[in-house]
Write an enzyme that holds these catalytic residues in place. Structure first.
Site, PDB file in Angstrom:
ATOM      1  N   GLY A  10       0.834  -1.202   0.000  1.00  0.00           N
ATOM      2  CA  GLY A  10       0.000   0.000   0.000  1.00  0.00           C
ATOM      3  C   GLY A  10       0.868   1.251   0.000  1.00  0.00           C
ATOM      4  N   ASP A  31       0.052  -8.482   1.316  1.00  0.00           N
ATOM      5  CA  ASP A  31      -0.911  -7.559   0.707  1.00  0.00           C
ATOM      6  C   ASP A  31      -1.791  -8.342  -0.272  1.00  0.00           C
ATOM      7  OD1 ASP A  31      -0.553  -4.143   0.280  1.00  0.00           O
ATOM      8  OD2 ASP A  31      -2.096  -5.258  -0.817  1.00  0.00           O
ATOM      9  N   GLY A  36      -3.808  -1.717  -2.512  1.00  0.00           N
ATOM     10  CA  GLY A  36      -2.364  -1.607  -2.741  1.00  0.00           C
ATOM     11  C   GLY A  36      -2.051  -1.982  -4.183  1.00  0.00           C
ATOM     12  N   LEU A  76      -1.182  -2.534   8.708  1.00  0.00           N
ATOM     13  CA  LEU A  76      -1.661  -1.398   7.907  1.00  0.00           C
ATOM     14  C   LEU A  76      -2.727  -1.820   6.897  1.00  0.00           C
ATOM     15  CD1 LEU A  76       1.749   0.378   7.014  1.00  0.00           C
ATOM     16  CD2 LEU A  76       0.356   0.661   9.048  1.00  0.00           C
ATOM     17  N   THR A  95     -13.289  -5.840   6.516  1.00  0.00           N
ATOM     18  CA  THR A  95     -11.831  -5.807   6.383  1.00  0.00           C
ATOM     19  C   THR A  95     -11.195  -5.222   7.635  1.00  0.00           C
ATOM     20  OG1 THR A  95     -12.075  -5.443   4.019  1.00  0.00           O
ATOM     21  CG2 THR A  95      -9.920  -4.945   4.952  1.00  0.00           C
ATOM     22  N   ALA A 117      -2.849   0.628  12.801  1.00  0.00           N
ATOM     23  CA  ALA A 117      -3.027   1.870  12.041  1.00  0.00           C
ATOM     24  C   ALA A 117      -4.456   2.356  12.232  1.00  0.00           C
ATOM     25  CB  ALA A 117      -2.754   1.618  10.569  1.00  0.00           C
ATOM     26  N   TYR A 149     -16.332   3.839   8.855  1.00  0.00           N
ATOM     27  CA  TYR A 149     -14.865   3.786   8.859  1.00  0.00           C
ATOM     28  C   TYR A 149     -14.328   4.160  10.242  1.00  0.00           C
ATOM     29  CZ  TYR A 149     -10.034   4.881   7.548  1.00  0.00           C
ATOM     30  OH  TYR A 149      -8.678   4.933   7.480  1.00  0.00           O
ATOM     31  N   LYS A 153     -12.446   1.588  12.881  1.00  0.00           N
ATOM     32  CA  LYS A 153     -11.095   1.860  13.389  1.00  0.00           C
ATOM     33  C   LYS A 153     -11.119   2.054  14.916  1.00  0.00           C
ATOM     34  CE  LYS A 153      -8.333   1.596   9.898  1.00  0.00           C
ATOM     35  NZ  LYS A 153      -7.151   0.741   9.920  1.00  0.00           N
TER      36      LYS A 153
END
Ligand code: UDP
Length: 328
Positions: A10, A31, A36, A76, A95, A117, A149, A153
């Protein structure tokens, strides 16, 4: 050290891989190339100490094996970009939440240090700038997909800190503030590569909303430098850090700077949010990090300011345009 980077192909992951290799570490990049790109790591292939695997963080046994081999994990791999999040909310939630579950579960068996992250997006609609790590998070309604989102997170952060509390699994949570630089793609909505591409192609530069909303952009090299230092800072374990830059710019101001930096004839146009994203889309007016905590931990001071960031991104995208390749 042997370092595993999920999302290693990414934008941030590939810069981190490069810096780690330069410092003599061995890098294992994982990845699935969803956001990415193999182009990001093309120049690293064949370098001593660089290994990559194309697969997903959902592959339990693979992740277990890769974590076993590593000393440190930078997690990440994630769904990023407001456009992607609004268009594919199920993918975003799955994800971001499940990927982190898998990584932490396996890391906890061997107590391997994991960097999580996270994002400045978790501060949501809070107006109490600059944002401190211990401030309240202010999310919008669940019917507004953007907030999925921030919530995904925030859940990653809770899970990481819960592992630290319950089983002393070492974790460090990083809240990235609008990280930009070469190799970032505009495909998922990020504003700097989008404006630079539009300016270079002579297309209209699309300012969403009225353009008075402000952001503070951080150079990817500053973020990577902070990660490298925190990796060897034991007192950072169990902590949450903002990493960013406090220089603010309005989005209209950004469009004007990019237009000037490229010498473009593009017109700057404004597009209402509900046309750009979805009906009822909510944006935040300002987003500025309080950097006291990370400064005290590692002496962090951002080195690259906005005009130079723009110059570097323009130079990179011009390279693509000149070579007649697809400008992303
Ligand atoms: N934006 C814009 N035009 C674009 C893409 C984004 O005006 O083509 C705006 C977006 O609405 C937001 C800011 O630029 O106010 C930063 O957007 P980005 O998606 O890069 O990051 P965000 O801060 O929203 O996470």
């Amino acid at each position: 050290m042997r370092v595993l980077i999920t999302g290693g192909a990414g934008f941030i992951g590939s810069h981190l891989a490069e810096a780690l290799l330069e410092s003599g570490h061995e890098v294992f990049a994982l990845d699935d190339l969803s956001t990415g790109s193999i182009d990001n790591i093309e120049h690293l292939k064949g370098k001593p100490g660089f290994h990559y695997t194309i697969d997903t963080v959902f592959n339990d046994s693979l992740v277990a094996e890769m974590i076993d081999r590593a000393d440190v994990v930078f997690h990440l791999a994630a769904a990023v970009g407001v456009k992607l999040i609004v268009e594919r909310p199920v993918h975003t939630i799955e994800t971001n939440v499940h990927g982190t579950e898998v990584v932490l579960k396996h890391a906890a068996k061997k107590k391997k240090l994991v960097f999580i992250a996270s994002t400045s997006e978790v501060y949501g609609k809070s107006v109490h700038v600059p944002f401190r790590e211990d401030a309240d998070l202010v999310m919008g309604a669940t019917t507004r997909h953007r907030w999925a989102y921030a919530c995904s997170k925030a859940l990653d952060e809770f899970l990481a800190l819960a592992y630290w509390k319950e089983s002393r699994q070492p974790v460090i949570v990083m809240r990235f503030f609008n990280t930009v630089g070469p190799r970032q793609t505009g495909q998922y909505g990020m504003v700097v590569p989008t404006f630079v591409r539009q300016a270079l192609m002579g297309e209209p530069i699309t300012v969403f909303g009225d353009g008075t909303q402000q952001r503070s952009f951080t150079y990817v090299g500053d973020v990577v430098g902070a990660l490298l230092k925190l990796m060897v800072t034991p007192s950072a374990i169990g902590q949450v850090y903002n990493v960013g830059n406090t220089q603010e710019v309005s989005i209209r101001g950004l469009a004007e700077r990019i237009k000037a930096a490229t010498g473009s004839q593009s017109e700057i146009v404004t597009i209402p949010y509900d046309q750009a994203y979805e009906e009822g889309f909510e944006d935040m007016p300002r987003r500025v990090p309080d950097l006291t905590k990370i400064h005290n931990a590692i002496g962090y001071v951002p080195q690259v300011q906005l005009d130079e960031i723009i110059e570097r991104v323009v130079a990179e995208k011009r390279g693509y345009a000149d070579a007649n390749r697809v400008v992303r």
